[in-house]
Every structure is written in C-alpha cells, then in structure tokens.
Design an enzyme around this catalytic site. Sequence first.
Site, PDB file in Angstrom:
ATOM      1  N   HIS A 187       0.814  -1.216   0.000  1.00 36.97           N
ATOM      2  CA  HIS A 187       0.000   0.000   0.000  1.00 36.97           C
ATOM      3  C   HIS A 187       0.849   1.268   0.000  1.00 36.97           C
ATOM      4  O   HIS A 187       0.364   2.337  -0.354  1.00 36.97           O
ATOM      5  CB  HIS A 187      -0.986   0.003   1.190  1.00 36.97           C
ATOM      6  CG  HIS A 187      -0.393   0.342   2.520  1.00 36.97           C
ATOM      7  ND1 HIS A 187      -0.100  -0.601   3.471  1.00 36.97           N
ATOM      8  CD2 HIS A 187      -0.040   1.531   3.060  1.00 36.97           C
ATOM      9  CE1 HIS A 187       0.396  -0.004   4.543  1.00 36.97           C
ATOM     10  NE2 HIS A 187       0.448   1.286   4.317  1.00 36.97           N
ATOM     11  N   SER A 199       4.761   2.592   7.952  1.00 35.03           N
ATOM     12  CA  SER A 199       4.513   1.486   7.035  1.00 35.03           C
ATOM     13  C   SER A 199       5.808   1.017   6.382  1.00 35.03           C
ATOM     14  O   SER A 199       6.510   1.805   5.756  1.00 35.03           O
ATOM     15  CB  SER A 199       3.551   1.921   5.929  1.00 35.03           C
ATOM     16  OG  SER A 199       2.327   2.314   6.460  1.00 35.03           O
ATOM     17  N   ASP A 250       0.139  -7.624   1.353  1.00 30.42           N
ATOM     18  CA  ASP A 250       0.534  -6.230   1.510  1.00 30.42           C
ATOM     19  C   ASP A 250       2.046  -6.059   1.592  1.00 30.42           C
ATOM     20  O   ASP A 250       2.562  -5.352   2.452  1.00 30.42           O
ATOM     21  CB  ASP A 250      -0.131  -5.614   2.746  1.00 30.42           C
ATOM     22  CG  ASP A 250      -0.092  -4.094   2.718  1.00 30.42           C
ATOM     23  OD1 ASP A 250       0.076  -3.525   1.624  1.00 30.42           O
ATOM     24  OD2 ASP A 250      -0.213  -3.481   3.797  1.00 30.42           O
TER      25      ASP A 250
END
Length: 394
Positions: free
Chosen positions: A114, A223, A144
């Site tokens: 993402h 992230s 992911d």
Amino acid sequence: MAALTAIALVGAGCGLPQLSGLAPAATVPPPTHRVIVVVATATPVPALSQAIDVPPVETEEDRRVAIYERMAPAVVNITTQILRSDFFWGYMPEEGSGSGFLWDSDGHVVTNYHVIEGAQEISVSFGDDVNLMAEVIGADPQNDLAVLRLEGAIPDGVQPIPLGASAGLKVGQSAIAIGNPFGQFERTMTEGIVSALNRTIETESTVLRGVIQTDAAINRGNSGGPLLDSSGRLIGVNSAIYSPTGTSAGVGLAIPVDKVSRVVPELIASGRYPHPWLGLEELGYEITPALAQSLRLPVEQGLLIARIYRGSPVDIAGVRSAQEEVILRNRRYLVGGDILTAIDGRPLTTWEQLNAYLDEAARVGQAVTLSLLRDGELLTLEATLADTPESLQG
C-alpha cells in the site's frame, strides 16, 4: 482471538488499506473506533543462531543504543509520486510516504504494497545525504508486501537487518520499532512488548493472518519499517494501528517475519507470490444447526459447496457443486452439492478456517485431502493445489 471492526480509515497519503475486521471468530461487539493501517516488512539475512554485529552491553540503555546504531542505517524513508484524477485540473501529482528497509546486499528494499500502490515515481532516502530512485520488481497485494530495487549503490557501511523468527515469539517479549512517522521524523525508534499473537486483520481487499500485536508506538508513515527483538533481529513488519484518534494508542500490528521470509524471495525471483487455490467459489454456506435443520442436511457443521470453477483443482478431483435451488425464508440457496467437513484432517466450520489453512500451511503444487459428505455418505478426495488465477487475485 478477539474481533475488531474498523469504522473509518485515517490515511497518510500513501494508499492505506481499509481495516474492516479482526479475527475469524467475531466474539466482541464492534467498537466505534477509527483505524490506521501503517504496514511493515522484513529481511532475510543471517540465521537466528548467527551472531549479530552489536558490541557487548551492560545496561538496557546500552542495548537500545547499540541496536539503533547497527539497525537504523538500514531503515529507509520511501517517497512516492502518484497521479490522482481531478475533475477540473486533470491528473494532479500527489506525494505519499512510508518506511522500508534493506533486505540484502543486492539493493533490494522491502516495504508494504500500500506504500507504493499506484506510484509513478519512487524515491528511497538513506538519510539526508543519500537519495536513490527505485523501481518495483515484485508485489503481493494479498500479503501487503512489495520489493523495490535501488537504482544506485547502497551507502557504505549499511548492512541488511538480520532475520529473526516469529514462530517462537511469546507475549511479553521486547519489541522495537524503527520507522519514519508522518513521513518527516526519519528513523524514529520506539520500544514496547509483544502484546498478543496470531491476530487476523481484515482489510477491504485482503486478510492478513498471524499478525503480531505490540504496544511499541507506531504511527502513519511507519509502514514498511521493521519490528525487532531485543537482539535487533527482525520479527515483524509494522503493519497497522488500531486507534480512536488516528495516532498511536498502544495497539500496533505487524506482519510476522516468517510469512515475509516466504513471500519476499518469490517476489525477487519472479515478481509475484503464488497463492494456493482450490477453486471453490465462496457462495457456499457455513452450516449451522438451524440451517442444517431447515435444509435437512445430514450434519450440523461444515461448508456446503454451491459452485466450483471449471477446470479447478476441486473440479478435477471430482467435487460436486450444487444440483438444485431452493427458496427458504425469501432467500435463495444452492443445495445438493458436497459438504466439505475437513481438509487434511482439520475440521472446517467456516470459510475463514479453510482460507487460513491454504494461506498459512499450504503451497502451490501440494496435494490436500478433502473430507466430504455426499448424499449422506463419507467421501475422501485428493486435490492438487493450483496457483490462484490472476483474474481472481486482489
């Protein structure tokens, strides 16, 4: 495992996935909280038993300093340029950011899918002095995860983060996160503990299983950053936070390194990760005692198969799909198909149990044993798992 349901998403300009639930068994009422998904990655380097290049320390403070000085240089800040459609101005550039880290000495960097989803341009920063362009060479939206390849030399002295293991983790062990919160506080280090294990995160497009929960402070922009053990070895990928405010509230979530270490080498080698597929369409039904009574089924639990994909592993194995349609309380049911009660001897009561087994314990090309009921008779069939067709991948 407790269940959580996300009500809203708080993004950081990097395409964060929507969290919609946690855990296969929903036993806790859904709280009205907001959720941030901040995801993370891993690194395959030395074995767990191999010594880490950190000098001996005498105090906890010395330990933290030594880990940071050794591991932080491998943590990168990833900046992306994404073209967004605007009604008045056409396509407008939008900047996103996240974290990542050096996977190997060949210039591969691991981050979350993402973080780089839809990016036309990707820049990787090793601090103020070194900024390199990078390209995506492999991506796995279902887990992911993504791998970048640097277009330039790794800075002198930067070493990949050593690989640990997540299988033997215990609640209460130390957990250290390093990342770039909010895209501007580069290489921020926080420490906490492993708060829980084997969480399941449901997003808009996929389900992440076996997730590590930690109270180490994680925020937007983390992230792709690593979660480390007390020796500085990678144990997980900082993946999401559950929060009523959009900032860290002590519930951080990380993809386990054992999963990352399976996926990343495949992404480097071929650009994608093969996901095992049986070919059952999830229009079947999870059998409950009430449904079994209403449809006059011979068992009170299992999966009633409605449809299967033509030419799929279950089709080749001889699994039978629905034979007729009935209307019950204004709802249409496709019935008369086989009832799947177990896979490789593991009882099944929900589709999530089946999907979790395929995701965590199975591989493409593996033969699995299906326990079925057909017309009240026990039947055992063997199916060889195929790669999920591209058209069905997230």
